[in-house]
Design an enzyme around this catalytic site. Sequence first.
Site, PDB file in Angstrom:
ATOM      1  N   GLN A 103      13.847  31.538 -17.840  1.00  0.00           N
ATOM      2  CA  GLN A 103      14.521  30.309 -17.412  1.00  0.00           C
ATOM      3  C   GLN A 103      14.005  29.835 -16.042  1.00  0.00           C
ATOM      4  OE1 GLN A 103      18.772  30.220 -16.252  1.00  0.00           O
ATOM      5  NE2 GLN A 103      19.045  28.947 -18.058  1.00  0.00           N
ATOM      6  N   GLU A 133       0.822  -1.207   0.000  1.00  0.00           N
ATOM      7  CA  GLU A 133       0.000   0.000   0.000  1.00  0.00           C
ATOM      8  C   GLU A 133       0.853   1.253   0.000  1.00  0.00           C
ATOM      9  OE1 GLU A 133      -3.414   2.363   2.478  1.00  0.00           O
ATOM     10  OE2 GLU A 133      -1.592   1.724   3.440  1.00  0.00           O
TER      11      GLU A 133
END
Length: 394
Positions: free
Chosen positions: A291, A254
Amino acid sequence: MPIFDAGEAIAALTDLDHPTKVKARDWAATALDDPTLAERDVACRFWDEGWRRLAERGTMALLNDPAWGGSDVGVIEALLTFEGLGYGCRDAGLLFAVSTQVWTMQPIIERFGDDAQKARYLPDLCAGRTAAAFCITEADAGSDSFAMSTTATPHDDGGFVVTGSKAYITSAPRADVFVVFATSDPAIGRWGVTALLIDADTPGLTVGPNRPKMGLRTTPFADVTFDGCRVGPEAVLGSVGAGASIFSSAMESERAFVLAGQIGAMERQLDEAVAYSRRRQQFGQPIGDFQAVSHRLADMKLRHDNARLQLYRAAILDGQGRPSMEAAALAKIQASEAAVASSMDAVLINGARGYVTEFGVEADLRNVAGGVVYGGTSDVQRNIVAGLLGRATR
Ligand SMILES: Cc1cc2nc3c(=O)[nH]c(=O)nc-3n(C[C@H](O)[C@H](O)[C@H](O)COP(=O)(O)OP(=O)(O)OC[C@H]3O[C@@H](n4cnc5c(N)ncnc54)[C@H](O)[C@@H]3O)c2cc1C
């Protein structure tokens, strides 16, 4: 479980547009597109119709044996399916409820239950006619789960009387059956913990009110109280005292696989962030040409890829029957923490649009925050990894 197919695993790892995933994604984008989601998110309301549609598609049956109503497609195909569903479905709370049932509840009943228990519970769970919930956490026993105070006192008939209270239980308000961990022999600590299958209508079992939470708000979530609940010997899952082994088996898979839907959502989040960075203009150019923004997109891509690679590596080890505890813990850390970092980047890329509710960007951040807590916190996962490296965990 189907024979493990290495070719299938490589295809899943390398093909971002794997047909199983794309099919699930496209289906979810229409079949699970609910115009009332924003309203239900505020009201913390579950979507029963969405659950029914997922059940009809066979989602709850994916991992179980056909003898018990499953389709047993194997872990890789199930992961691809959940990735696709996570990309296409914006109701993360609905998918979380389905994921915990598919990856935790049903496998442990099939793995540890006897034939009578499997026949009684699995066909209805696989068909989505019923729901199950996992009860270990208590108000004073979270990471230290075996410090639990819920007791299962042995009865003359071989059954137990269960008394105590469990907290933060996913799906509790709509569960038909609870897997409950309780101490049946306090003298031997965790080896005295027994897992019991307790039906929701058992006298003495009370589910508290739904507890609103930061994210995954459409998943029902509540505390459960057991006030002298009588159960017979047929309620024992595995054997008396096997609770710790059942818990660790449940958590091993899980802890990572339940995040497959979230990894799909990260990919959708990245695609949307790229599209927005192309169309949003500031200072006379698309923001993606700065950027600072484009590097944020690159980081989101890197985190998504790393999370995916770790998840499938854990699945491959699991499929080959090799130890996967360390890989699952690493995958859980990577997937949950990457989702939080990328969701924060998505908010930043979208500016104020990322912070207001109507565009759905902030919802991702709220929804993924729980991932660093449930299934064992990031600290606990690091303890597992450090322990396996032979280092101290405290
Ligand atoms: C969305 C969601 C769904 C959940 N669903 C379920 C469910 O279905 N069933 C269920 O039983 N429980 C469920 N839980 C509960 C969950 O398992 C616990 O929240 C989790 O185990 C942590 O326990 P705690 O909240 O008591 O935190 P605590 O254990 O009190 O931890 C608090 C802080 O201390 C740190 N800490 C604790 N011990 C250590 C240690 N040894 N080393 C380092 N750091 C440590 C933790 O990392 C954390 O930062 C759910 C929780 C969430 C958020």
